[in-house]
Design a protein around this motif. Structure first.
Motif, short mmCIF file in Angstrom:
data_model
loop_
_atom_site.label_atom_id
_atom_site.label_comp_id
_atom_site.label_asym_id
_atom_site.label_seq_id
_atom_site.Cartn_x
_atom_site.Cartn_y
_atom_site.Cartn_z
N THR A 22 96.06 -4.01 82.50
CA THR A 22 95.49 -4.97 81.54
C THR A 22 94.72 -6.06 82.26
O THR A 22 93.56 -6.36 81.92
CB THR A 22 96.64 -5.62 80.72
OG1 THR A 22 97.45 -4.58 80.20
CG2 THR A 22 96.11 -6.48 79.61
N VAL A 23 95.35 -6.65 83.28
CA VAL A 23 94.70 -7.74 84.02
C VAL A 23 93.49 -7.21 84.79
O VAL A 23 92.44 -7.86 84.84
CB VAL A 23 95.72 -8.42 84.98
CG1 VAL A 23 95.03 -9.37 85.95
CG2 VAL A 23 96.79 -9.16 84.17
N GLY A 24 93.61 -6.00 85.35
CA GLY A 24 92.52 -5.41 86.11
C GLY A 24 91.26 -5.23 85.27
O GLY A 24 90.16 -5.60 85.70
N ARG A 25 91.44 -4.70 84.08
CA ARG A 25 90.28 -4.49 83.18
C ARG A 25 89.59 -5.80 82.85
O ARG A 25 88.37 -5.91 82.91
CB ARG A 25 90.76 -3.87 81.86
CG ARG A 25 91.01 -2.40 81.97
CD ARG A 25 90.93 -1.73 80.58
NE ARG A 25 91.44 -0.38 80.71
CZ ARG A 25 92.55 0.05 80.15
NH1 ARG A 25 93.27 -0.73 79.36
NH2 ARG A 25 92.96 1.28 80.36
N ALA A 29 85.85 -7.30 83.95
CA ALA A 29 84.85 -7.70 82.95
C ALA A 29 84.34 -9.11 83.25
O ALA A 29 83.14 -9.36 83.22
CB ALA A 29 85.45 -7.62 81.55
N VAL A 30 85.25 -10.01 83.58
CA VAL A 30 84.90 -11.41 83.81
C VAL A 30 84.11 -11.59 85.11
O VAL A 30 83.21 -12.43 85.18
CB VAL A 30 86.20 -12.27 83.82
CG1 VAL A 30 85.95 -13.65 84.39
CG2 VAL A 30 86.77 -12.37 82.42
N THR A 31 84.44 -10.80 86.14
CA THR A 31 83.78 -10.99 87.44
C THR A 31 82.63 -10.00 87.66
O THR A 31 82.04 -9.96 88.73
CB THR A 31 84.78 -10.82 88.61
OG1 THR A 31 85.35 -9.50 88.53
CG2 THR A 31 85.90 -11.85 88.53
N ASP A 32 82.36 -9.18 86.64
CA ASP A 32 81.27 -8.23 86.71
C ASP A 32 81.47 -7.22 87.86
O ASP A 32 80.52 -6.83 88.53
CB ASP A 32 79.95 -8.99 86.89
CG ASP A 32 78.79 -8.22 86.30
OD1 ASP A 32 79.06 -7.31 85.50
OD2 ASP A 32 77.63 -8.53 86.65
N ALA A 33 82.70 -6.82 88.05
CA ALA A 33 83.03 -5.81 89.06
C ALA A 33 83.37 -4.49 88.35
O ALA A 33 83.60 -4.47 87.15
CB ALA A 33 84.21 -6.28 89.90
N GLU A 34 83.43 -3.43 89.14
CA GLU A 34 83.85 -2.14 88.57
C GLU A 34 85.38 -2.11 88.53
O GLU A 34 86.04 -2.60 89.44
CB GLU A 34 83.33 -1.02 89.47
CG GLU A 34 83.60 0.36 88.91
CD GLU A 34 83.17 1.50 89.83
OE1 GLU A 34 83.48 2.66 89.52
OE2 GLU A 34 82.53 1.22 90.87
N HIS A 35 85.94 -1.56 87.46
CA HIS A 35 87.39 -1.43 87.40
C HIS A 35 87.80 0.03 87.64
O HIS A 35 87.26 0.93 87.01
CB HIS A 35 87.95 -1.87 86.04
CG HIS A 35 89.43 -1.68 85.95
ND1 HIS A 35 90.00 -0.78 85.07
CD2 HIS A 35 90.45 -2.23 86.66
CE1 HIS A 35 91.32 -0.81 85.25
NE2 HIS A 35 91.61 -1.68 86.19
#
Ligand code: S3P
Length: 175
Positions: A22-25, A29-35
């Motif tokens: 949950t936190v990873g997703r 999204a917030v840091t514009d990184a790939e999950h």
């Protein structure tokens, strides 16, 4: 490893039910990184579910597959947030690879983890009759893993009583 020589990869570690997925997703999204999620990468690679792998190939093989997908992740360029399986720290090669990135240990006690996991059936090591038995199993796991989580973690974040949004807020200030 000091923080500057690390790759732009954040690994979320901790027991099942601490909120790694949950936190990873949300953090991605917030840091514009790939999950990415190591369990999912393993399932894609093998075409089998995590439960099937434990049943048909053994836990030892599953830990080896964790090593393989961690190397894949570390070979890729760009920012990544990686949700890992709770037992990824059990194998020395896996711990070694985790320290190439920033390692965040999400903490919740066994009671809290068990209540968050209530009703789920996809954790082969946590097959249990009810919440009480899940708590016992999580306590045994924690006992085996505590020092290992501690040895690789750059930061520990207590998650009890915090929303995923609050945790992401804390992490984006720290990273
Ligand atoms: C495991 C945790 C699971 C999954 C597998 C083994 C463990 O991942 O990798 O069932 O050993 O703690 P989650 O931590 O996402 O539940």
């Amino acid at each position: 490893k000091n923080s500057r020589s690390k790759k732009p990869v954040v690994f979320l570690i901790g027991l099942s039910g601490t909120g790694k997925t949950t936190v990873g997703r949300l953090l991605a999204a917030v840091t514009d990184a790939e999950h990415v999620d190591t369990d999912v990468l393993i399932e894609e690679r093998t075409g089998m579910s995590v439960s099937e792998i434990f049943e048909k190939l053994t836990e030892t093989r599953f830990r080896e597959l964790e090593t393989v997908v961690l190397s894949d992740v570390l070979r890729k360029d760009g920012a990544q947030i990686v949700s890992t399986g709770g037992g990824i720290v059990l194998k020395a090669e896996n711990r070694q690879q985790l320290t190439e990135g920033h390692v965040i240990w999400l903490w919740a006690g066994p009671d809290e983890c068990a209540s968050r996991l209530a009703g789920t059936t996809d954790r082969p090591l946590l097959k249990a009759d009810g919440v009480e038995e899940t708590v016992c199993k999580l306590k045994v796991m924690l006992n085996e893993r505590l020092d290992l989580y501690f040895s690789v973690a750059d930061l520990v974040v207590p998650t009890e009583g915090r929303t995923p949004e609050e945790i992401v807020q804390i992490l984006s200030e720290e990273l």
